[in-house]
Design a protein around this motif. Structure first.
Motif, PDB file in Angstrom:
ATOM      1  N   HIS B 100      -3.289   7.450  -4.067  1.00 35.03           N
ATOM      2  CA  HIS B 100      -4.357   8.120  -3.684  1.00 35.03           C
ATOM      3  C   HIS B 100      -5.174   8.785  -4.503  1.00 35.03           C
ATOM      4  CE1 HIS B 100      -5.622  11.472  -0.494  1.00 35.03           C
ATOM      5  NE2 HIS B 100      -6.540  11.011  -1.223  1.00 35.03           N
ATOM      6  N   TYR B 101      -4.510   9.693  -5.657  1.00 31.41           N
ATOM      7  CA  TYR B 101      -5.118  10.390  -6.715  1.00 31.41           C
ATOM      8  C   TYR B 101      -5.493   9.308  -7.823  1.00 31.41           C
ATOM      9  CZ  TYR B 101      -2.618  13.941  -4.074  1.00 31.41           C
ATOM     10  OH  TYR B 101      -2.386  15.164  -3.025  1.00 31.41           O
ATOM     11  N   VAL B 104      -8.989   8.434  -6.485  1.00 28.44           N
ATOM     12  CA  VAL B 104      -9.900   9.364  -6.395  1.00 28.44           C
ATOM     13  C   VAL B 104     -10.671   9.468  -7.710  1.00 28.44           C
ATOM     14  CG1 VAL B 104     -10.181  11.995  -6.444  1.00 28.44           C
ATOM     15  CG2 VAL B 104      -8.773  10.993  -4.681  1.00 28.44           C
ATOM     16  N   ALA B 130      -2.589   8.759   6.905  1.00 28.10           N
ATOM     17  CA  ALA B 130      -3.712   9.759   6.124  1.00 28.10           C
ATOM     18  C   ALA B 130      -4.408   9.721   4.747  1.00 28.10           C
ATOM     19  CB  ALA B 130      -3.102  11.306   5.959  1.00 28.10           C
ATOM     20  N   ALA B 134      -8.187   8.754   3.957  1.00 29.90           N
ATOM     21  CA  ALA B 134      -8.893   9.496   3.003  1.00 29.90           C
ATOM     22  C   ALA B 134      -9.781   8.706   2.004  1.00 29.90           C
ATOM     23  CB  ALA B 134      -8.060  10.179   2.227  1.00 29.90           C
ATOM     24  N   GLU B 136     -10.769   5.297   2.639  1.00 29.63           N
ATOM     25  CA  GLU B 136     -11.862   4.715   3.420  1.00 29.63           C
ATOM     26  C   GLU B 136     -13.003   5.870   3.617  1.00 29.63           C
ATOM     27  OE1 GLU B 136     -11.752   1.487   4.493  1.00 29.63           O
ATOM     28  OE2 GLU B 136     -13.775   1.633   5.687  1.00 29.63           O
ATOM     29  N   TYR B 137     -12.730   7.181   3.825  1.00 31.74           N
ATOM     30  CA  TYR B 137     -13.616   7.838   3.707  1.00 31.74           C
ATOM     31  C   TYR B 137     -14.573   8.080   2.444  1.00 31.74           C
ATOM     32  CZ  TYR B 137     -15.717  12.785   3.878  1.00 31.74           C
ATOM     33  OH  TYR B 137     -16.491  13.763   3.611  1.00 31.74           O
ATOM     34  N   MET B 138     -13.898   7.758   1.355  1.00 30.70           N
ATOM     35  CA  MET B 138     -14.672   7.863   0.142  1.00 30.70           C
ATOM     36  C   MET B 138     -15.531   6.517   0.048  1.00 30.70           C
ATOM     37  SD  MET B 138     -12.160   9.445  -2.766  1.00 30.70           S
ATOM     38  CE  MET B 138     -10.360   9.119  -2.119  1.00 30.70           C
ATOM     39  N   GLN B 139     -14.810   5.429   0.105  1.00 29.58           N
ATOM     40  CA  GLN B 139     -15.711   4.045   0.145  1.00 29.58           C
ATOM     41  C   GLN B 139     -15.420   3.049   1.331  1.00 29.58           C
ATOM     42  OE1 GLN B 139     -15.481   2.207  -3.580  1.00 29.58           O
ATOM     43  NE2 GLN B 139     -15.420   3.970  -4.717  1.00 29.58           N
ATOM     44  N   THR B 140     -16.475   3.273   2.270  1.00 28.10           N
ATOM     45  CA  THR B 140     -16.304   2.069   3.135  1.00 28.10           C
ATOM     46  C   THR B 140     -15.898   0.879   2.744  1.00 28.10           C
ATOM     47  OG1 THR B 140     -17.875   3.602   4.352  1.00 28.10           O
ATOM     48  CG2 THR B 140     -17.362   1.469   5.294  1.00 28.10           C
TER      49      THR B 140
END
Lengths: 204, 157
Positions: B100-101, B104, B130, B134, B136-140
């Motif tokens: 995840h990080y 980001v 989750a 997150a 997928e929220y940043m890049q569809t």
């Protein structure tokens, strides 16, 4: 020892010198802004933001430095990077006074004010120089979104060795589920990181 | 309201495997082979210090990771620029922390980011989902599976 007991004694809420990081409390975020069509942001977002000014006032009365983070983007959109490839639309244009630090957040001359063009408050900003100068060890975080700018600022602060505290009734997320998951993720990084505003004010 | 996903591979792709002491799973090793046989970069980011790094035997680039993100205090961004990589494909673990990080940071450095959701693991089911949401929220279109990645490699040739 039972399974319900914590693994280690709870650390003090504030270790060393604190600084209050007010993340993206901008524009009219104290007014309801939920868009039912997008289900975004979480329905009671503004209720969480309205708890922030009292904490800012308490920090000020205890001479705790306040750092206001402001997300900005250029009206040409050249500085969005990949930010428009996902759920978010164009936001925080620096040409629009509606994206200034919220009036209720009461930014004053002498406060610290750092603009950022990415989610994390540390990414290509002046923040580390300011925190180093302040000799801050504990970062108290409020603002939004819990699951984006707050979470990723927390993760970067964690990697840099800061004691991180997220004030969970003064942060709000893109959705309730994302808010809850981000708080759990921050707690995974630092077990004692979650606190509530009035507990924190009492500890100041 | 949702946006349409971009192509799985934009520009040049690299595979970034995140791991701790244990070697990557056979499934991820097979994916690495798919990249290597097309002369595409494979980079392994290893937590746990020099001992963890030496205990493996992977081919490709290997970079120590002192913190959660593979970018933090490492040469990864410089390497990716030297390799002219625009799309970073992430696999390994653990999903809700290092993957995840790292995603980001890659996102903030303007890379096109994809996570191979059936080749990333190590978190609780709830934290895994989750973290994937997150990303997928940043890049569809960030969430892709192994088959789709291999198909995109074939199409990209």
């Amino acid at each position: 020892m039972t399974m319900s007991e914590p693994l280690a004694p709870r650390r003090a809420l504030i270790v060393g010198k604190p600084a209050l990081l007010v993340i993206d409390v901008q524009g009219n975020c104290m007014a309801p802004a939920h868009d039912p069509a997008r289900n975004f942001p979480m329905p009671d977002y503004s209720d969480y933001m309205r708890r922030v000014p009292a904490l800012i006032a308490a920090a000020r009365s205890h001479q705790i430095p306040i750092v206001y983070m402001q997300e900005v983007h250029h009206p040409s959109l050249i500085d969005f990077g990949r930010e428009l490839d996902g759920f978010e639309n164009v936001h925080c244009l620096e040409s629009d006074p509606d994206n200034d630090i919220s009036r209720e957040a009461d930014r004053r001359p002498g406060d610290f004010w750092v603009r950022k063009r990415r989610y994390s408050s540390f990414f290509a900003t002046d923040l580390e120089i300011i925190l180093g100068g302040l000799k801050a060890r504990t970062l108290l975080m409020v603002g939004g979104f819990t699951d984006v700018c707050v979470h990723y600022t927390f993760a970067d602060a964690h990697q840099r060795g800061y004691v991180c505290r997220v004030v969970e009734d003064c942060v709000a997320g893109s959705t309730q589920a994302a808010h809850d998951a981000a708080l759990a993720a921050m707690q995974y990084l630092q077990l004692d990181s979650r606190c509530v505003r009035d507990e924190l004010i009492a500890a100041l | 309201v949702g946006k349409s996903a971009r192509a799985l591979i934009e520009g040049n792709a690299a595979l970034l495997i995140l791991r701790e002491a244990a070697p990557a799973s056979p499934c991820i090793a097979n994916l690495a082979t798919e990249f290597l046989k097309r002369r595409l970069p494979v980079i392994t980011s290893v937590a746990g210090g020099p001992h963890a790094r030496q205990s493996s035997g992977e081919t490709g680039h290997v970079i120590d990771r002192p913190r959660n993100s593979a970018f933090y205090a490492t040469s990864l961004h410089v390497l990716l620029r030297d390799l002219d990589v625009q799309t970073l494909i992430l696999a390994g673990g653990v999903t809700s922390v290092s993957v995840h990080y790292t995603f980001v940071d890659a996102h903030q450095f303007d890379y096109f980011c994809r996570v191979v959701e059936d080749s990333t693991s190590g978190s609780s089911a709830q934290a895994q989902e989750a973290a994937l949401q997150a990303m997928e929220y940043m890049q569809t279109g960030a969430r892709r599976n192994l088959c789709a990645v291999v198909a995109a490699l074939n199409d990209h040739e």
